[in-house]
Design an enzyme around this catalytic site. Structure first.
Site, PDB file in Angstrom:
ATOM      1  N   THR B 227       0.711  -1.208   0.201  1.00  0.00           N
ATOM      2  CA  THR B 227       0.050   0.022   0.135  1.00  0.00           C
ATOM      3  C   THR B 227       0.973   1.281  -0.068  1.00  0.00           C
ATOM      4  OG1 THR B 227      -0.059   0.048   2.232  1.00  0.00           O
ATOM      5  CG2 THR B 227      -1.828  -1.421   1.374  1.00  0.00           C
ATOM      6  N   HIS B 228       0.231   2.458   0.118  1.00  0.00           N
ATOM      7  CA  HIS B 228       0.910   3.886  -0.073  1.00  0.00           C
ATOM      8  C   HIS B 228       0.475   4.454   1.405  1.00  0.00           C
ATOM      9  CE1 HIS B 228       2.520   7.417  -1.566  1.00  0.00           C
ATOM     10  NE2 HIS B 228       2.594   7.026  -2.674  1.00  0.00           N
ATOM     11  N   SER B 229       1.770   5.332   1.636  1.00  0.00           N
ATOM     12  CA  SER B 229       1.424   5.822   2.933  1.00  0.00           C
ATOM     13  C   SER B 229       0.553   7.155   2.790  1.00  0.00           C
ATOM     14  CB  SER B 229       3.047   6.239   3.430  1.00  0.00           C
ATOM     15  OG  SER B 229       3.460   6.880   2.399  1.00  0.00           O
TER      16      SER B 229
END
Lengths: 378, 378
Positions: B227-229
């Site tokens: 995932t992306h932060s």
């Protein structure tokens, strides 16, 4: 004698954005080429990646130091004419725009070859220049997943992406190789070449090790976090100060050194649980407990010193903060706006290591237009 | 016009083992150079990495196709004299032996410069050529950890190594760049250069993005698996047939296309929970549930087709087996012993794509010794 600025005198025009082509452009500039970065009026969107350099992007500075910045609206016939005039006389056209964008501007390789036989073009795409692949959008992370990199990275339960821009950087570096090869070829033949490079192809080659294991040896290894699927001891061990040391023991000779010189238990090398690697791997939990018991009585620095003395390959599981303070880290400096930032240096050591300037958006537009207008003739 | 074999006529001697220098040697051979791989009588230990190619190593074949193999005992004065005779006349000496080994044989760059002013030397080390760093043993995985790569790769709970030989391959590719640059420089000055390249330096440069975030923007991002932060939706979603699709939505325009064209719920783009990226990220679990509900009613292939039609960047979370069957995969073939193996091709497309031979151990020893004996004079 070391490398100098051996591409001095060469001019590169780069229709570049984000990371892959800009990294290639950085390498060309570092080798002495004049690299003219063409940007839209809003700038390469990488200028907005962060605001760490006095409101400008530190990451942009890393990728774009030493270049010139020229703002052109490539939908404007006047601006496009300046670009075409420049392309008559420059050495390299590098690009990583959206699929088809360069060709739609009439700047495909066939058209340019007619006005500049020596021109080298290098077009970076996500998946290739033709067919279904040519239309597919690509970002670093997505290409990692598509090429199977995430399938071999992470823990058994959770695939993961690589935390650096692996695909972009590997592709930029490969593009640089291709351009250097084309320059050598042009020195022999007098003619340029047209390079098509896809990020997927770069990653597929890098996947050859697990790919060939899958095809020819009964299966690619499972994801295993920081451990190894058949070697022990191998992996991360926590020390008394909370620091982590990685070690890798690849032979019985190394295990004897670990047992005697580091653990102070030379008899382990004769223990049937640990005498050979398959036994060590089968009893790896017991072995890890012995190692951890010893390491927990020492600081990370002491453990590393003991392992080094015993010639056991080891490393620290460093954080980004640890890297930032690492005694082996070589630093380069760039000037962006009024700020200076210090970053990790490029790896090829060379004579000069001056502070490089990061161009303000469009800083070289007027000079560019003045320089490249007369060359355009009917 | 594409790249040809523009290094034809150049001769490289490579004191190489494992992956980093062999990969550089492969790239030199692919560009047309004659690459003479010097091996001990037991052979490069990479010949034993696997037995997938009729009892020989498929991975070795990938890294060593197109080379010559010469067995020398470099502790034997006669064999060393052959090597020194060759080094008077060849173009490049590449090496990645253990720390100090090349210098102990009297083959350091200063000594060689006197007998061959045009020679280019390229020495690959783990951490650098001098001081404390010069003594430290290095393997791909250990350098990844030391440089912080593992700290940014994996899940929040578990750092992970990259499942391909990132450090070795990036270093081999950088070495190839350095040698090409040195060849261009030699074309200008007539003199060779001495390149020292460390695997740590290569990785440190590749770490610049998290390094600069740490130094200038308040911290490197946490490990976040797939995932992306701070971007949503971004990551992996499971489809009805169990296949996984990754997607990345980077703008409100893209989110409107996803909502309307793919999810069939155009109102989502006006829903205050999802109208802007910060809201989408805050409500990412609710958003993921909506996406998963839709995707679970379709096969992976159908989901990819819908996303492509809506111009939403996507990728499949491919396994190694998926890569092996991928329609975009370009294949090269190598002959090793009586076997032929098919691997992913090198990414730079060029005119010829013949099957390359992998040399049997020592296949070219006799010819080498016959060729390089008279050149050694007092």
């Amino acid at each position: 004698m070391t490398l100098g600025k051996e591409l001095t005198g060469l001019t590169v025009i780069s229709l570049e954005q984000a990371v892959a082509a800009p990294y290639c452009g950085l390498l060309l500039a570092d080798a002495g080429a004049r690299v003219i970065k063409i940007e839209r009026s809003s700038g390469d969107f990488a200028r907005g990646y962060d605001a760490g350099a006095g409101g400008q992007s530190a990451i942009f500075a890393w990728l774009n130091r030493g270049k010139q910045s020229v703002c052109l609206d490539l939908k404007d016939p006047g601006d496009l004419a300046h670009l075409r005039a420049a392309l008559r006389v420059v050495d390299v056209l590098l690009s990583n725009l959206a699929p088809g964008a360069v060709a739609r501007m009439g700047l495909g390789p066939e058209a340019l070859r007619q006005i500049n036989p020596g021109l080298i073009t290098c077009a970076i795409s996500g998946y290739g220049p033709t067919g279904e692949a040519a239309q597919k959008k690509a970002y670093d992370f997505l290409v990692q997943a598509e090429a199977g990199i995430c399938a071999v990275t992470g823990t058994p339960d959770s695939p993961a992406r690589v935390g650096v821009s692996l695909t972009d950087l590997a592709t930029g570096l490969t593009a640089f190789c291709g351009i250097l090869r084309a320059l050598i070829q042009r020195g022999i033949t007098g003619r340029g070449s047209d390079l098509d490079l896809s990020m997927f192809d770069v990653m597929a080659d890098w996947m050859n090790m697990p790919l060939l294991q899958h095809r020819y040896t009964g299966g690619a290894p499972d994801r295993s976090g920081l451990t190894h699927s058949f070697v022990a001891p191998y992996g991360a061990f926590v020390c008394g100060d909370g620091g982590t040391v990685l070690l890798s023991v690849q032979s019985n000779r190394e295990f004897a050194a670990l047992s005697g010189q580091v653990l102070g238990q030379p008899e382990l090398a004769r223990d049937p649980r640990f005498a050979e690697n398959p036994a060590r791997h089968a009893n790896r939990d017991a072995l890890a407990a012995i190692i951890t018991a010893k390491f927990s009585a020492h600081t990370r620095a002491d453990v590393v010193a003991m392992l080094d003395a015993a010639r056991i390959a080891n490393a620290q599981l460093n954080s980004v903060a640890d890297l930032s303070e690492h005694s082996f880290l070589r630093t380069a400096r760039a000037k962006i706006g009024a700020d200076r930032i210090d970053m990790a240096s490029l790896p090829l050591r060379q004579g000069s290591n001056d502070t490089e300037n990061v161009p303000d958006l469009g800083a070289h537009t007027a000079d560019f237009k003045a320089e490249f207008q007369k060359a355009e003739s009917p």
